[in-house]
Scaffold this motif. Structure first.
Motif, PDB file in Angstrom:
ATOM      1  N   SER A   1       0.678  -1.206   0.078  1.00  0.00           N
ATOM      2  CA  SER A   1      -0.032   0.037   0.050  1.00  0.00           C
ATOM      3  C   SER A   1       0.876   1.271   0.210  1.00  0.00           C
ATOM      4  CB  SER A   1      -1.019  -0.016   1.197  1.00  0.00           C
ATOM      5  OG  SER A   1      -1.830  -1.121   1.259  1.00  0.00           O
ATOM      6  N   LEU A   2       1.916   1.199   0.663  1.00  0.00           N
ATOM      7  CA  LEU A   2       2.801   2.394   0.962  1.00  0.00           C
ATOM      8  C   LEU A   2       3.633   2.707  -0.470  1.00  0.00           C
ATOM      9  CD1 LEU A   2       4.448   1.989   4.388  1.00  0.00           C
ATOM     10  CD2 LEU A   2       2.742   3.630   3.735  1.00  0.00           C
TER      11      LEU A   2
ATOM     12  N   LEU B   1       2.248   1.670  -3.261  1.00  0.00           N
ATOM     13  CA  LEU B   1       1.163   2.180  -4.460  1.00  0.00           C
ATOM     14  C   LEU B   1       1.068   3.731  -4.169  1.00  0.00           C
ATOM     15  CD1 LEU B   1      -1.282  -0.908  -4.672  1.00  0.00           C
ATOM     16  CD2 LEU B   1       0.358  -0.183  -6.440  1.00  0.00           C
ATOM     17  N   LEU B   2       0.964   3.777  -2.806  1.00  0.00           N
ATOM     18  CA  LEU B   2       0.580   5.533  -2.444  1.00  0.00           C
ATOM     19  C   LEU B   2       1.922   6.388  -3.097  1.00  0.00           C
ATOM     20  CD1 LEU B   2      -0.924   7.579  -0.781  1.00  0.00           C
ATOM     21  CD2 LEU B   2       0.561   6.940   1.173  1.00  0.00           C
ATOM     22  N   VAL B   3       3.159   5.873  -3.055  1.00  0.00           N
ATOM     23  CA  VAL B   3       4.125   6.750  -3.233  1.00  0.00           C
ATOM     24  C   VAL B   3       4.333   6.737  -4.805  1.00  0.00           C
ATOM     25  CG1 VAL B   3       6.422   7.142  -3.246  1.00  0.00           C
ATOM     26  CG2 VAL B   3       5.446   6.654  -1.292  1.00  0.00           C
TER      27      VAL B   3
ATOM     28  N   ASP C   1      -0.475   6.944  -6.476  1.00  0.00           N
ATOM     29  CA  ASP C   1      -1.191   7.844  -5.875  1.00  0.00           C
ATOM     30  C   ASP C   1      -0.779   9.350  -5.940  1.00  0.00           C
ATOM     31  OD1 ASP C   1      -3.303   5.880  -5.785  1.00  0.00           O
ATOM     32  OD2 ASP C   1      -2.788   5.484  -3.457  1.00  0.00           O
ATOM     33  N   VAL C   2       0.471   9.504  -5.471  1.00  0.00           N
ATOM     34  CA  VAL C   2       1.095  10.803  -5.168  1.00  0.00           C
ATOM     35  C   VAL C   2       1.260  11.476  -6.603  1.00  0.00           C
ATOM     36  CG1 VAL C   2       3.180  12.172  -4.595  1.00  0.00           C
ATOM     37  CG2 VAL C   2       2.089  10.310  -2.949  1.00  0.00           C
TER      38      VAL C   2
ATOM     39  N   LEU D   1      -2.271  12.719  -7.891  1.00  0.00           N
ATOM     40  CA  LEU D   1      -2.544  13.868  -7.101  1.00  0.00           C
ATOM     41  C   LEU D   1      -1.805  15.135  -7.620  1.00  0.00           C
ATOM     42  CD1 LEU D   1      -2.959  12.507  -3.770  1.00  0.00           C
ATOM     43  CD2 LEU D   1      -4.732  13.094  -5.160  1.00  0.00           C
TER      44      LEU D   1
END
Length: 289
Positions: free
Chosen positions: A32-33, A35-37, A40-41, A44
């Motif tokens: 998850s971390l 994919l977030l970095v 997702d970031v 955004l």
């Protein structure tokens, strides 16, 4: 006898570790971390560039919809994606149906040949088509030697070349799930139709084909989605003469640069892809049932 402080702490840590392992959070958190970095970031940031333009919040979107050149590229991309999807559907259905008719070693060899292109780079496969379809390529030589053409046929650096390369690259993505759906069809249903006097064509048209339509439609949506973001194949086989979304984004980012406009176009493409993905998921569920 007194107990050391560390001994009293260890059970608590092991209990927490056990709870994390039981819920799967300990395994999902690193992914998850990442994919977030990694995803997702940047997404955004893309939204931020598109909505914080110096010309106004929605200025890039307004420019996109009011400039015919951008809409032309989008429509050309959708047109090529639709043609490639139909080509994959026709060729893929015939190939999957043929695979279903095989058995034993023959089926294994045929499936291996279908999967084999995944082991070759897209870049290499795209350049290989230049050798095959070029003015001095295998196909043109054969046509001129047979007297079917007096001069080389322009297979490359146009829409036809992009469609051929795209169809070749994406055909396995449709064949494999469609073949999986075909082999799940209960043969007793086809035998029952045959015992009732239906011909082979009637059985295929009224029984077999309707049962494979959801899988075929799901595969077509998947091929269409993948074609929307193609970059290497249009750049090589189109020779810069076939404008598509990915090539236009490359120009807006690396040459002009127009990051806010590229972000706006990417958002529109992302929304379209998400809607198509939802349709693909729905059709896949119908095919699974």
């Amino acid at each position: 006898m007194t107990q050391s402080p560390t001994a009293s702490i260890r059970p608590g840590r092991s209990a927490r570790a056990g709870r994390l392992g039981a819920t799967g959070l300990g395994f999902a958190l690193p992914v998850s971390l990442f994919l977030l970095v990694a995803f997702d970031v940047p997404v955004l940031m893309m939204f931020g560039w598109a909505l914080t333009s110096a010309k106004g919040m929605f200025a890039p979107f307004i420019e996109f919809f009011t400039r015919p050149v951008y809409l032309k590229v989008i429509l050309n991309t959708l047109r090529i994606a639709a043609i490639a999807t139909v080509a994959c559907a026709v060729l893929g259905y015939v190939l999957a149906y043929w695979l279903r008719s095989l058995s034993g070693t023959a089926r294994l060899v045929a499936l291996t040949l279908v999967v084999l292109p995944f082991w070759v780079s897209i870049l290499v496969r795209s350049y290989a088509w230049i050798v095959v379809l070029g003015n001095n390529g295998v196909v043109n030589r054969g046509l001129m030697d047979l007297g079917l053409a007096s001069e080389p046929v322009a297979f490359l650096y146009n829409d036809l070349g992009v469609v051929i390369g795209t169809t070749n690259l994406l055909l396995p993505f449709l064949v494999l799930p469609l073949y999986a759906a075909m082999i799940r069809i209960d043969g007793r249903i086809l035998q029952a139709a045959e015992t009732l006097g239906a011909s082979r064509w009637t059985i295929f048209r009224r029984v077999f084909f309707p049962l494979t339509v959801p899988a075929l439609a799901a595969g077509m949506v998947l091929v269409f989605i993948l074609t929307l973001g193609f970059y290497v194949t249009p750049a090589i086989l189109g020779g810069g003469r076939v404008p598509m979304v990915a090539n236009m984004l490359d120009m807006l980012i690396n040459r002009l640069p127009r990051w806010e406009l590229a972000s706006a176009i990417s958002i529109i493409l992302l929304i379209l892809t998400v809607l198509l993905h939802l349709l693909y998921v729905r059709l896949s569920r119908q095919a699974g049932n």
